[in-house]
Design an enzyme around this catalytic site. Structure first.
Site, PDB file in Angstrom:
ATOM      1  N   ASN A   7      45.980  31.085   9.953  1.00  0.00           N
ATOM      2  CA  ASN A   7      45.402  32.273   8.982  1.00  0.00           C
ATOM      3  C   ASN A   7      45.659  31.559   7.564  1.00  0.00           C
ATOM      4  OD1 ASN A   7      44.403  34.024   7.655  1.00  0.00           O
ATOM      5  ND2 ASN A   7      45.814  35.651   8.261  1.00  0.00           N
ATOM      6  N   LYS A   9      44.084  32.749   5.032  1.00  0.00           N
ATOM      7  CA  LYS A   9      44.076  33.933   3.830  1.00  0.00           C
ATOM      8  C   LYS A   9      43.121  33.471   2.846  1.00  0.00           C
ATOM      9  CE  LYS A   9      48.692  35.568   5.607  1.00  0.00           C
ATOM     10  NZ  LYS A   9      49.817  36.217   5.271  1.00  0.00           N
ATOM     11  N   HIS A  85      44.500  42.872   9.916  1.00  0.00           N
ATOM     12  CA  HIS A  85      45.714  42.131   9.413  1.00  0.00           C
ATOM     13  C   HIS A  85      46.139  43.428   8.334  1.00  0.00           C
ATOM     14  CE1 HIS A  85      48.409  39.414   7.032  1.00  0.00           C
ATOM     15  NE2 HIS A  85      48.031  38.658   7.945  1.00  0.00           N
ATOM     16  N   GLU A  87      47.458  42.848   5.288  1.00  0.00           N
ATOM     17  CA  GLU A  87      46.903  42.924   4.088  1.00  0.00           C
ATOM     18  C   GLU A  87      45.542  43.498   4.051  1.00  0.00           C
ATOM     19  OE1 GLU A  87      47.164  38.635   4.066  1.00  0.00           O
ATOM     20  OE2 GLU A  87      49.425  38.922   3.870  1.00  0.00           O
ATOM     21  N   GLU A 152      52.543  41.467  13.955  1.00  0.00           N
ATOM     22  CA  GLU A 152      52.987  40.787  12.769  1.00  0.00           C
ATOM     23  C   GLU A 152      53.838  42.140  12.108  1.00  0.00           C
ATOM     24  OE1 GLU A 152      50.609  37.199  11.420  1.00  0.00           O
ATOM     25  OE2 GLU A 152      49.781  39.076  10.551  1.00  0.00           O
ATOM     26  N   GLY A 158      55.056  36.312   5.037  1.00  0.00           N
ATOM     27  CA  GLY A 158      55.349  35.568   3.657  1.00  0.00           C
ATOM     28  C   GLY A 158      56.753  35.641   3.220  1.00  0.00           C
ATOM     29  N   SER A 194      56.250  34.606   9.134  1.00  0.00           N
ATOM     30  CA  SER A 194      57.131  33.459   8.792  1.00  0.00           C
ATOM     31  C   SER A 194      57.566  32.427   9.902  1.00  0.00           C
ATOM     32  CB  SER A 194      58.402  33.876   8.318  1.00  0.00           C
ATOM     33  OG  SER A 194      58.033  34.730   6.964  1.00  0.00           O
TER      34      SER A 194
HETATM   35  P1  13P Z   1      53.125  33.699   6.992  1.00  0.00           P
HETATM   36  O1  13P Z   1      53.195  32.906   8.341  1.00  0.00           O
HETATM   37  O2  13P Z   1      52.934  33.136   5.681  1.00  0.00           O
HETATM   38  O3  13P Z   1      54.370  34.497   6.955  1.00  0.00           O
HETATM   39  O4  13P Z   1      51.968  34.696   7.265  1.00  0.00           O
HETATM   40  C1  13P Z   1      51.815  35.364   8.291  1.00  0.00           C
HETATM   41  C2  13P Z   1      50.587  36.000   8.384  1.00  0.00           C
HETATM   42  O5  13P Z   1      50.387  36.963   7.787  1.00  0.00           O
HETATM   43  C3  13P Z   1      49.446  35.363   9.285  1.00  0.00           C
HETATM   44  O6  13P Z   1      48.492  36.029   9.666  1.00  0.00           O
END
Ligand code: 13P
Length: 232
Positions: A7, A9, A85, A87, A152, A158, A194
């Site tokens: 992903n 982002k 997601h 976010e 997640e 992150g 992560s």
């Molecule tokens: P990270 O792997 O950067 O923690 O992000 C996970 C994520 O949100 C994947 O959709």
């Protein structure tokens, strides 16, 4: 076969896309590799790598400025789309109802939605992980059609923190049972939050885990390829 889904982002350029996809194209693997790019980097797609998007409109077309529909994604040869997601739930106030509508729109357009669920820090700290995840799951999944679920935990995204192996196993068992009670024993379950080359193999081998959703580490071949290669 495991899923390894990147992903991106809101990151990347056409140059970094070219570099990553070129390195992935040549990897020999039994697994399904998908890269979910920002909309603008999906276009002109003949990259030899399965592409996903990170959002989809619940509508087919019309006066929805700035939105991208399933018809458009299908036209761009997109096969998967991340919906719900954390976010988007947080910054765009997407509810379970909207997430379900987006997942349904994806399926209608022959795109497999990857439906994200997870608990917040507050829910985890107050011992409500299972009930929060289960409620979000059951209210977000579509009534029929093929879909994938990604667990997640919000606090793991992150942050460099991951749940313990037994915590992941417990949540996946809860998700698996909830889906089974809903008559769905055919859903692939991914873990995200992560993931890196050091923890990928261990996580993917936990019971009920069918793959990984990788954020930051999917941006560059230096960090994404070791994850792909660590999983047989
Ligand atoms: P990270 O792997 O950067 O923690 O992000 C996970 C994520 O949100 C994947 O959709």
């Amino acid at each position: 076969m495991k899923f390894i889904v990147g992903n991106w982002k809101m990151n990347g350029t056409s140059e970094s896309r070219g570099a990553l996809l070129k390195s992935i194209r040549n990897v020999i693997t039994n697994n399904k590799i998908v890269v979910c790019l920002p909309f603008i980097l999906i276009c002109g797609n003949d990259f030899g790598v399965t592409l996903g998007a990170q959002d989809i409109s619940e509508h087919d077309n019309g006066a929805y400025t700035g939105d991208i529909s399933g018809q458009m994604l299908n036209d761009a040869n997109v096969k998967y789309v991340i919906v719900g997601h954390s976010e988007r739930r947080t910054y765009h106030h997407e509810t379970n109802e909207i997430v379900r509508a987006k997942a349904t729109a994806a399926i209608k357009n022959k795109i497999v939605p990857i439906i994200c669920v997870g608990e917040s820090t507050e829910e985890k700290n107050s011992g409500r992980t299972m009930s929060a995840v289960k409620k979000m799951l059951l209210e977000s999944i579509p009534l029929s059609g093929e879909f994938i679920v990604a667990y997640e935990p919000y606090w793991a995204i992150g942050s460099g923190k991951t749940p313990s192996g037994s915590e992941i196993a417990d949540v996946f068992e809860t998700i698996r049972k909830a889906l089974s009670n809903a008559g769905r024993d055919d859903v692939a379950l991914l873990y995200g939050g992560s993931v890196n080359a050091t923890n990928a193999k261990e996580i993917v081998n936990i019971k009920n885990v069918d793959g990984l959703l990788v954020g930051g580490a999917s941006l560059k071949s230096d960090t994404f390829l070791p994850i792909i290669k660590s999983i047989d």
